[in-house]
Motif scaffolding. Structure first.
Motif, PDB file in Angstrom:
ATOM      1  N   MET A 106       1.021  -1.128   0.197  1.00 39.30           N
ATOM      2  CA  MET A 106       0.040   0.124   0.298  1.00 39.30           C
ATOM      3  C   MET A 106       0.582   1.318   0.108  1.00 39.30           C
ATOM      4  SD  MET A 106      -2.591  -1.559  -0.013  1.00 39.30           S
ATOM      5  CE  MET A 106      -2.167  -2.309  -0.418  1.00 39.30           C
ATOM      6  N   ALA A 107      -0.063   2.493  -0.094  1.00 35.93           N
ATOM      7  CA  ALA A 107       1.364   3.509  -0.287  1.00 35.93           C
ATOM      8  C   ALA A 107       0.849   3.974   1.860  1.00 35.93           C
ATOM      9  CB  ALA A 107       0.078   4.673  -1.057  1.00 35.93           C
ATOM     10  N   GLN A 108       0.911   3.066   2.882  1.00 33.54           N
ATOM     11  CA  GLN A 108       0.821   3.367   3.761  1.00 33.54           C
ATOM     12  C   GLN A 108       0.981   2.434   4.718  1.00 33.54           C
ATOM     13  OE1 GLN A 108      -2.844   5.672   3.124  1.00 33.54           O
ATOM     14  NE2 GLN A 108      -2.679   5.696   5.019  1.00 33.54           N
ATOM     15  N   TRP A 109       0.832   2.630   6.102  1.00 29.15           N
ATOM     16  CA  TRP A 109       1.123   1.149   6.568  1.00 29.15           C
ATOM     17  C   TRP A 109       0.192   0.928   7.692  1.00 29.15           C
ATOM     18  CZ3 TRP A 109       6.321   2.514   6.703  1.00 29.15           C
ATOM     19  CH2 TRP A 109       6.369   3.458   8.342  1.00 29.15           C
ATOM     20  N   GLN A 110      -0.752   2.243   8.309  1.00 28.70           N
ATOM     21  CA  GLN A 110      -1.687   2.291   8.726  1.00 28.70           C
ATOM     22  C   GLN A 110      -3.041   3.131   8.579  1.00 28.70           C
ATOM     23  OE1 GLN A 110      -1.082   4.341  12.421  1.00 28.70           O
ATOM     24  NE2 GLN A 110       0.762   4.380  12.053  1.00 28.70           N
ATOM     25  N   HIS A 111      -3.704   2.926   8.418  1.00 34.11           N
ATOM     26  CA  HIS A 111      -5.422   3.199   8.299  1.00 34.11           C
ATOM     27  C   HIS A 111      -6.727   3.412   8.909  1.00 34.11           C
ATOM     28  CE1 HIS A 111      -8.722   5.037   5.718  1.00 34.11           C
ATOM     29  NE2 HIS A 111      -7.964   5.618   5.013  1.00 34.11           N
ATOM     30  N   PRO A 112      -7.260   4.455   9.062  1.00 30.52           N
ATOM     31  CA  PRO A 112      -7.952   4.189  10.703  1.00 30.52           C
ATOM     32  C   PRO A 112      -8.856   3.479  10.287  1.00 30.52           C
ATOM     33  CG  PRO A 112      -7.786   6.602  10.261  1.00 30.52           C
ATOM     34  CD  PRO A 112      -7.557   5.585   9.399  1.00 30.52           C
ATOM     35  N   ALA A 113      -9.158   3.223   9.000  1.00 31.83           N
ATOM     36  CA  ALA A 113     -10.743   2.453   8.726  1.00 31.83           C
ATOM     37  C   ALA A 113     -10.253   0.601   8.421  1.00 31.83           C
ATOM     38  CB  ALA A 113     -11.162   2.295   7.381  1.00 31.83           C
ATOM     39  N   TRP A 114      -8.777   0.860   8.585  1.00 30.29           N
ATOM     40  CA  TRP A 114      -7.813  -1.132   8.565  1.00 30.29           C
ATOM     41  C   TRP A 114      -8.642  -1.335   9.898  1.00 30.29           C
ATOM     42  CZ3 TRP A 114      -2.795   0.120   5.364  1.00 30.29           C
ATOM     43  CH2 TRP A 114      -3.262   0.638   4.149  1.00 30.29           C
ATOM     44  N   VAL A 115      -8.615  -0.436  11.169  1.00 29.94           N
ATOM     45  CA  VAL A 115      -8.568  -0.601  11.995  1.00 29.94           C
ATOM     46  C   VAL A 115      -9.758  -1.835  12.652  1.00 29.94           C
ATOM     47  CG1 VAL A 115      -8.877  -0.521  15.026  1.00 29.94           C
ATOM     48  CG2 VAL A 115      -7.517   1.041  12.891  1.00 29.94           C
ATOM     49  N   ASN A 116      -9.375  -2.821  13.559  1.00 27.53           N
ATOM     50  CA  ASN A 116     -10.339  -4.247  13.153  1.00 27.53           C
ATOM     51  C   ASN A 116     -10.346  -4.889  11.928  1.00 27.53           C
ATOM     52  OD1 ASN A 116     -10.571  -4.201  16.077  1.00 27.53           O
ATOM     53  ND2 ASN A 116     -12.263  -3.073  15.992  1.00 27.53           N
ATOM     54  N   TRP A 117      -9.218  -4.837  10.786  1.00 25.08           N
ATOM     55  CA  TRP A 117      -9.575  -5.836  10.233  1.00 25.08           C
ATOM     56  C   TRP A 117      -8.351  -5.990   9.476  1.00 25.08           C
ATOM     57  CZ3 TRP A 117      -9.130  -3.046   3.876  1.00 25.08           C
ATOM     58  CH2 TRP A 117      -9.658  -4.306   3.433  1.00 25.08           C
ATOM     59  N   LEU A 118      -7.219  -5.440   9.362  1.00 26.58           N
ATOM     60  CA  LEU A 118      -5.674  -5.189   9.403  1.00 26.58           C
ATOM     61  C   LEU A 118      -4.852  -5.209  10.251  1.00 26.58           C
ATOM     62  CD1 LEU A 118      -5.020  -3.962   5.776  1.00 26.58           C
ATOM     63  CD2 LEU A 118      -5.772  -6.158   6.192  1.00 26.58           C
ATOM     64  N   TYR A 119      -5.370  -4.965  11.524  1.00 27.86           N
ATOM     65  CA  TYR A 119      -4.710  -5.153  13.199  1.00 27.86           C
ATOM     66  C   TYR A 119      -6.031  -5.020  13.845  1.00 27.86           C
ATOM     67  CZ  TYR A 119      -3.545  -0.333  10.784  1.00 27.86           C
ATOM     68  OH  TYR A 119      -3.740   0.967   9.823  1.00 27.86           O
ATOM     69  N   PRO A 120      -5.697  -5.507  15.023  1.00 28.51           N
ATOM     70  CA  PRO A 120      -6.645  -5.072  16.755  1.00 28.51           C
ATOM     71  C   PRO A 120      -6.869  -3.643  17.017  1.00 28.51           C
ATOM     72  CG  PRO A 120      -5.645  -6.210  16.666  1.00 28.51           C
ATOM     73  CD  PRO A 120      -4.468  -6.336  15.661  1.00 28.51           C
ATOM     74  N   ALA A 121      -7.522  -3.014  17.939  1.00 31.98           N
ATOM     75  CA  ALA A 121      -7.971  -1.725  17.755  1.00 31.98           C
ATOM     76  C   ALA A 121      -6.833  -1.418  18.737  1.00 31.98           C
ATOM     77  CB  ALA A 121      -9.086  -1.338  18.896  1.00 31.98           C
ATOM     78  N   SER A 122      -6.586  -2.805  19.806  1.00 28.49           N
ATOM     79  CA  SER A 122      -5.724  -2.351  20.660  1.00 28.49           C
ATOM     80  C   SER A 122      -4.332  -2.525  20.139  1.00 28.49           C
ATOM     81  CB  SER A 122      -6.245  -3.997  21.625  1.00 28.49           C
ATOM     82  OG  SER A 122      -5.599  -5.315  20.634  1.00 28.49           O
ATOM     83  N   LEU A 123      -3.655  -2.724  19.451  1.00 29.75           N
ATOM     84  CA  LEU A 123      -2.282  -2.907  18.070  1.00 29.75           C
ATOM     85  C   LEU A 123      -2.077  -1.326  18.699  1.00 29.75           C
ATOM     86  CD1 LEU A 123       0.018  -4.837  17.999  1.00 29.75           C
ATOM     87  CD2 LEU A 123      -0.510  -4.662  15.765  1.00 29.75           C
ATOM     88  N   ALA A 124      -1.011  -1.284  19.590  1.00 31.03           N
ATOM     89  CA  ALA A 124      -0.214   0.803  19.390  1.00 31.03           C
ATOM     90  C   ALA A 124      -0.169   1.192  18.248  1.00 31.03           C
ATOM     91  CB  ALA A 124       0.772   0.652  20.222  1.00 31.03           C
ATOM     92  N   ALA A 125      -0.265   1.977  17.482  1.00 33.15           N
ATOM     93  CA  ALA A 125      -0.095   2.425  16.323  1.00 33.15           C
ATOM     94  C   ALA A 125       1.421   2.149  15.550  1.00 33.15           C
ATOM     95  CB  ALA A 125      -0.367   4.449  16.272  1.00 33.15           C
TER      96      ALA A 125
END
Length: 287
Positions: A7-26
């Motif tokens: 991707m063009a980035q490794w984190q996106h608000p919409a990817w929480v609870n999909w690519l990584y859990p919400a509990s995972l630190a940014a």
């Protein structure tokens, strides 16, 4: 047969609870991202110098098979025509020096030139390519339409890249320009993304594709079918492509990458998918 998807980035608000859990630190999301994707575009190096400590943290957060594709500083590319050549050379050499310790996890580094760089900039672009000293791939993206003329300028450009074993970045922005900009994300994408012809030519062993998807996912299938066919050809020829998938808001970019990979699997039954994309948010919530 390997395709590096990213991707063009490794984190996106919409990817929480999909690519990584919400509990995972940014700060830990890059590690989880690297378990799904095998590469990423790093645009921050285009805008500013990233300190060595930060580069080292990123390097240590991912596995051995992961590749970073850094963008060269804008002082080298977008300000090429306005700055003294010695200053451009200095910044390019300094950037290469900063990447040298991380070569084991480098994908194709990107020299991305603006539309202002026409055929008169070709010799300078090639001179920057000739300065490349790292053992990892180099790629060049151009946006002036003269480099897409299917005539002398484009032929010379492609031939010179090929001689130097430098990859042309193939930009495919057709999807986001296929309709009127009827939503905010399309308005933004059509303002920022280059509208250039898509010429899928590999000039070296590590071709780079940047696919900019439409927010209506089914609309992308016609172009994904074309890319599945082309990537299958490249794989059969022994090439190792990097495919960076965007969408107008990047929310659906991972889904588009998975869809492309499924199409390649249909065309190449022996191809083993490198893209373990979670199928649903429910699955991710169980981690």
């Amino acid at each position: 047969m390997t395709i590096y998807y990213g991707m063009a980035q490794w984190q996106h608000p919409a990817w929480v609870n999909w690519l990584y859990p919400a509990s995972l630190a940014a700060g830990e999301r890059i590690s989880r991202y690297s378990q799904v994707f095998s590469t990423v575009e790093v645009g921050s190096t285009f805008y500013t110098k990233v300190d060595d400590a930060q580069l080292l943290r990123w390097y240590n957060s991912v596995g051995e098979g992961f590749k970073f594709s850094f963008k060269a500083p804008q002082t080298v590319t977008h300000r090429l025509l306005e700055r003294p050549w010695l200053d451009v050379q200095r910044d390019w050499l300094a950037f290469m020096l900063s990447l040298q310790p991380f070569q084991a996890k480098l994908g194709p580094t990107m020299l991305q030139f603006p539309a202002l760089c026409d055929e008169r900039a070709l010799d300078t672009i090639l001179a920057l390519c000739d300065m490349w000293t790292l053992s990892t791939p180099l790629s060049v993206e151009v946006r002036n339409l003269v480099y897409f003329d299917k005539a002398q300028t484009e032929s010379s450009f492609l031939a010179e890249l090929s001689v130097r074993n430098v990859n042309r970045v193939v930009m495919d922005s057709r999807p986001v320009f296929s309709t009127e900009a009827y939503c905010e994300s399309l308005v933004e994408a059509q303002k920022k993304k280059p509208r250039v012809p898509c010429h899928p030519v590999a000039t070296a062993n590590h071709p780079v594709v940047r696919f900019i998807g439409h927010p209506e996912l089914p609309r992308n299938d016609v172009w994904l079918d074309q890319w599945a066919a082309k990537l299958s050809q490249w794989l059969s020829a022994g090439l190792v492509p990097s495919v960076f998938v965007h969408s107008s808001d990047n929310i659906a970019a991972p889904t588009l990458a998975a869809r492309l990979d499924e199409k390649i699997q249909v065309l190449m039954p022996d191809y083993q998918s490198p893209l373990p994309l979670p199928q649903s948010q429910e699955q991710v919530s169980l981690w």
